[in-house]
Design a protein around this motif. Structure first.
Motif, PDB file in Angstrom:
ATOM      1  N   PRO A 106       9.281   7.894  28.151  1.00  0.00           N
ATOM      2  CA  PRO A 106      10.522   7.812  28.936  1.00  0.00           C
ATOM      3  C   PRO A 106      11.801   7.969  28.116  1.00  0.00           C
ATOM      4  O   PRO A 106      12.874   8.134  28.689  1.00  0.00           O
ATOM      5  CB  PRO A 106      10.452   6.404  29.542  1.00  0.00           C
ATOM      6  N   ASP A 107      11.720   7.934  26.784  1.00  0.00           N
ATOM      7  CA  ASP A 107      12.937   7.926  25.968  1.00  0.00           C
ATOM      8  C   ASP A 107      13.437   9.316  25.573  1.00  0.00           C
ATOM      9  O   ASP A 107      14.584   9.453  25.148  1.00  0.00           O
ATOM     10  CB  ASP A 107      12.704   7.107  24.683  1.00  0.00           C
ATOM     11  N   VAL A 108      12.599  10.327  25.665  1.00  0.00           N
ATOM     12  CA  VAL A 108      13.021  11.665  25.231  1.00  0.00           C
ATOM     13  C   VAL A 108      13.696  12.381  26.409  1.00  0.00           C
ATOM     14  O   VAL A 108      13.151  13.310  27.010  1.00  0.00           O
ATOM     15  CB  VAL A 108      11.829  12.477  24.673  1.00  0.00           C
ATOM     16  N   TYR A 109      14.941  11.982  26.705  1.00  0.00           N
ATOM     17  CA  TYR A 109      15.629  12.464  27.902  1.00  0.00           C
ATOM     18  C   TYR A 109      15.748  13.986  27.933  1.00  0.00           C
ATOM     19  O   TYR A 109      15.411  14.638  28.931  1.00  0.00           O
ATOM     20  CB  TYR A 109      17.032  11.852  27.983  1.00  0.00           C
ATOM     21  N   TYR A 110      16.268  14.549  26.841  1.00  0.00           N
ATOM     22  CA  TYR A 110      16.621  15.969  26.882  1.00  0.00           C
ATOM     23  C   TYR A 110      15.399  16.873  26.984  1.00  0.00           C
ATOM     24  O   TYR A 110      15.459  17.950  27.550  1.00  0.00           O
ATOM     25  CB  TYR A 110      17.473  16.326  25.655  1.00  0.00           C
ATOM     26  N   GLU A 111      14.295  16.408  26.425  1.00  0.00           N
ATOM     27  CA  GLU A 111      13.065  17.183  26.589  1.00  0.00           C
ATOM     28  C   GLU A 111      12.622  17.166  28.049  1.00  0.00           C
ATOM     29  O   GLU A 111      12.150  18.173  28.574  1.00  0.00           O
ATOM     30  CB  GLU A 111      11.965  16.612  25.694  1.00  0.00           C
ATOM     31  N   HIS A 112      12.822  16.037  28.739  1.00  0.00           N
ATOM     32  CA  HIS A 112      12.490  15.967  30.170  1.00  0.00           C
ATOM     33  C   HIS A 112      13.400  16.887  30.990  1.00  0.00           C
ATOM     34  O   HIS A 112      12.953  17.523  31.948  1.00  0.00           O
ATOM     35  CB  HIS A 112      12.614  14.524  30.673  1.00  0.00           C
ATOM     36  N   PHE A 113      14.687  16.947  30.604  1.00  0.00           N
ATOM     37  CA  PHE A 113      15.603  17.839  31.310  1.00  0.00           C
ATOM     38  C   PHE A 113      15.095  19.274  31.222  1.00  0.00           C
ATOM     39  O   PHE A 113      15.070  20.002  32.220  1.00  0.00           O
ATOM     40  CB  PHE A 113      17.010  17.764  30.709  1.00  0.00           C
ATOM     41  N   TYR A 114      14.713  19.682  30.003  1.00  0.00           N
ATOM     42  CA  TYR A 114      14.255  21.061  29.812  1.00  0.00           C
ATOM     43  C   TYR A 114      12.982  21.317  30.622  1.00  0.00           C
ATOM     44  O   TYR A 114      12.879  22.330  31.314  1.00  0.00           O
ATOM     45  CB  TYR A 114      13.993  21.324  28.330  1.00  0.00           C
ATOM     46  N   ARG A 115      12.030  20.399  30.555  1.00  0.00           N
ATOM     47  CA  ARG A 115      10.766  20.584  31.278  1.00  0.00           C
ATOM     48  C   ARG A 115      10.998  20.679  32.784  1.00  0.00           C
ATOM     49  O   ARG A 115      10.418  21.532  33.463  1.00  0.00           O
ATOM     50  CB  ARG A 115       9.814  19.412  30.977  1.00  0.00           C
ATOM     51  N   PHE A 116      11.870  19.796  33.296  1.00  0.00           N
ATOM     52  CA  PHE A 116      12.098  19.773  34.739  1.00  0.00           C
ATOM     53  C   PHE A 116      12.826  21.030  35.210  1.00  0.00           C
ATOM     54  O   PHE A 116      12.371  21.712  36.133  1.00  0.00           O
ATOM     55  CB  PHE A 116      12.911  18.527  35.106  1.00  0.00           C
ATOM     56  N   PHE A 117      13.944  21.358  34.576  1.00  0.00           N
ATOM     57  CA  PHE A 117      14.757  22.465  35.072  1.00  0.00           C
ATOM     58  C   PHE A 117      14.147  23.828  34.754  1.00  0.00           C
ATOM     59  O   PHE A 117      14.428  24.809  35.424  1.00  0.00           O
ATOM     60  CB  PHE A 117      16.181  22.374  34.510  1.00  0.00           C
ATOM     61  N   SER A 118      13.297  23.903  33.723  1.00  0.00           N
ATOM     62  CA  SER A 118      12.636  25.176  33.441  1.00  0.00           C
ATOM     63  C   SER A 118      11.650  25.553  34.531  1.00  0.00           C
ATOM     64  O   SER A 118      11.385  26.730  34.772  1.00  0.00           O
ATOM     65  CB  SER A 118      11.911  25.111  32.091  1.00  0.00           C
ATOM     66  N   HIS A 119      11.099  24.541  35.225  1.00  0.00           N
ATOM     67  CA  HIS A 119      10.151  24.804  36.318  1.00  0.00           C
ATOM     68  C   HIS A 119      10.825  24.806  37.680  1.00  0.00           C
ATOM     69  O   HIS A 119      10.374  25.480  38.605  1.00  0.00           O
ATOM     70  CB  HIS A 119       9.028  23.764  36.310  1.00  0.00           C
ATOM     71  N   SER A 120      11.920  24.045  37.800  1.00  0.00           N
ATOM     72  CA  SER A 120      12.551  23.936  39.114  1.00  0.00           C
ATOM     73  C   SER A 120      13.596  25.001  39.367  1.00  0.00           C
ATOM     74  O   SER A 120      13.960  25.257  40.510  1.00  0.00           O
ATOM     75  CB  SER A 120      13.215  22.554  39.257  1.00  0.00           C
ATOM     76  N   THR A 121      14.108  25.638  38.295  1.00  0.00           N
ATOM     77  CA  THR A 121      15.114  26.680  38.482  1.00  0.00           C
ATOM     78  C   THR A 121      14.478  27.893  39.146  1.00  0.00           C
ATOM     79  O   THR A 121      13.436  28.375  38.699  1.00  0.00           O
ATOM     80  CB  THR A 121      15.715  27.096  37.127  1.00  0.00           C
ATOM     81  N   PRO A 122      15.078  28.413  40.199  1.00  0.00           N
ATOM     82  CA  PRO A 122      14.494  29.581  40.877  1.00  0.00           C
ATOM     83  C   PRO A 122      14.485  30.810  39.981  1.00  0.00           C
ATOM     84  O   PRO A 122      15.391  31.013  39.176  1.00  0.00           O
ATOM     85  CB  PRO A 122      15.432  29.795  42.086  1.00  0.00           C
ATOM     86  N   LYS A 123      13.447  31.606  40.100  1.00  0.00           N
ATOM     87  CA  LYS A 123      13.323  32.820  39.319  1.00  0.00           C
ATOM     88  C   LYS A 123      14.329  33.858  39.806  1.00  0.00           C
ATOM     89  O   LYS A 123      14.509  34.058  41.004  1.00  0.00           O
ATOM     90  CB  LYS A 123      11.899  33.381  39.418  1.00  0.00           C
ATOM     91  N   VAL A 124      14.987  34.505  38.856  1.00  0.00           N
ATOM     92  CA  VAL A 124      16.024  35.488  39.183  1.00  0.00           C
ATOM     93  C   VAL A 124      15.602  36.840  38.630  1.00  0.00           C
ATOM     94  O   VAL A 124      15.117  36.938  37.496  1.00  0.00           O
ATOM     95  CB  VAL A 124      17.384  35.062  38.580  1.00  0.00           C
ATOM     96  N   ASP A 125      15.790  37.881  39.437  1.00  0.00           N
ATOM     97  CA  ASP A 125      15.496  39.228  38.980  1.00  0.00           C
ATOM     98  C   ASP A 125      16.493  39.603  37.892  1.00  0.00           C
ATOM     99  O   ASP A 125      17.716  39.531  38.088  1.00  0.00           O
ATOM    100  CB  ASP A 125      15.597  40.203  40.158  1.00  0.00           C
ATOM    101  N   VAL A 126      15.989  39.995  36.733  1.00  0.00           N
ATOM    102  CA  VAL A 126      16.854  40.254  35.586  1.00  0.00           C
ATOM    103  C   VAL A 126      17.667  41.527  35.776  1.00  0.00           C
ATOM    104  O   VAL A 126      18.815  41.607  35.323  1.00  0.00           O
ATOM    105  CB  VAL A 126      16.006  40.344  34.296  1.00  0.00           C
TER     106      VAL A 126
END
Length: 334
Positions: A106-126
């Motif tokens: 529970p203490d590694v906040y920023y790693e959790h941010f990356y894990r969560f938003f990397s999967h939850s961010t919608p995929k965008v056509d490049v």
């Protein structure tokens, strides 16, 4: 000393405020991840060993109980939203693995941010993003070149040589007749005169190099489109040079003479375009494509640079130090 202590206290206070702001912002973001401060397993009444089938079964059962259409409790909507968040987290193997990692670490906040938003961010056509970036960059590139061209014109307008020539042409054409300035204030007359002279300079002055008038072929998008063609031209030019003048030992043509002269003098193709025709002819008369002439020119250039360095302010200071301190004149403190 009191002032120093006060400044130190103020910096410490600012640091504490900064840390507090970052921590509160991180906590706010953390509350929006997964189930926030609630435990997703507890919301669904499951253990961490629950199977996917058990998760689906628990969701269907609880959804019927907590759906606002079926439940009149004041907090029914909030509980239902938590249930949906818990289900979306646990039904997917990747997000469930990330959530389990959060529970275990529970203490590694920023790693959790990356894990969560990397999967939850919608995929965008490049492709559309790249196209938009290219268009915006091309527009900015064109505006920059237009700005450089305007600066060159404004500079020429204030150079006496160009301004006097433009003024003479304007007078010959009757553009500075007093009747055109009738009823204007002095500032308006000056602005109108500058506009007339600027138009004449723009029509008569051939600005080359990095300050020439921009054209649509100069924009970044077109240059990228033409990159393969320009690369082919570059390879062809040098392959032709090597074959004709190195392998076959043919006499250099005009293009080769200009290229050898430009390289020996140390000018880029853009800088070479800015050289006047008289200066080009003077350089070409030196026949720098011949090794002997090239070597003599380089030695002469090196000698001129040596004299210029010897005449510099730094060199004079070093000579004064040598006389004063009785140290060698060629002493170099670098």
């Amino acid at each position: 000393r009191i002032q120093i202590l006060f400044e130190g206290f103020k910096m410490a206070a600012l640091f504490v405020v900064f840390v507090a702001l970052v921590t509160s912002a991180s906590a706010g973001i953390f509350d929006s991840m997964y189930c926030g401060r609630h435990n997703c397993y507890e919301i669904m009444g499951l253990t961490r060993e629950a199977s996917k089938r058990e998760i689906n079964k628990a969701y269907r059962r609880l959804a019927k109980e907590l759906h606002p259409d079926q439940n009149d409790a004041p907090d029914a909507n909030e509980k239902f939203q938590l249930l949906v968040a818990a289900y979306e987290t646990l039904r997917n193997e990747v997000s469930r693995a990330d959530y389990d990692y959060l529970l275990d670490n529970p203490d590694v906040y920023y790693e959790h941010f990356y894990r969560f938003f990397s999967h939850s961010t919608p995929k965008v056509d490049v492709a559309p993003v790249l196209i938009v970036c290219l268009v915006v960059t091309s527009v900015l590139h064109y505006l920059h070149k237009q700005s450089s061209y305007n600066r060159a014109l404004n500079y020429a307008l204030h150079v006496p040589f160009y301004r006097n020539q433009a003024k003479q042409l304007a007078e010959d054409e009757g553009l500075l007749n007093k009747k055109f300035f009738k009823g204007m204030t002095k500032d308006e007359q000056k602005a109108q005169e500058n506009k007339i002279l600027r138009d004449i300079i723009e029509s008569k002055l051939d600005i080359k190099g990095g300050y020439q008038k921009p054209d649509w072929t100069d924009i970044l998008a077109f240059q990228l489109l033409m990159a393969p063609f320009n690369l082919g031209k570059f390879v062809h030019f040098h392959a032709r040079r090597i074959y004709k003048f190195t392998i076959m030992r043919q006499d250099p043509d005009q293009e080769e003479k200009e290229y050898q002269t430009r390289v020996t003098v140390g000018l880029s193709s853009t800088q070479w375009e800015m050289v006047s025709e008289e200066k080009k002819m003077a350089l070409l008369k030196k026949e720098l494509w011949h090794a002997v002439n090239k070597q003599a020119f380089l030695e002469e250039k090196e000698e001129a640079e040596r004299i210029a360095r010897a005449s510099s302010t730094r060199a004079k200071q070093m000579r004064r130090m040598a006389r004063k301190e009785k140290i060698p004149e060629n002493f170099n403190d670098d």
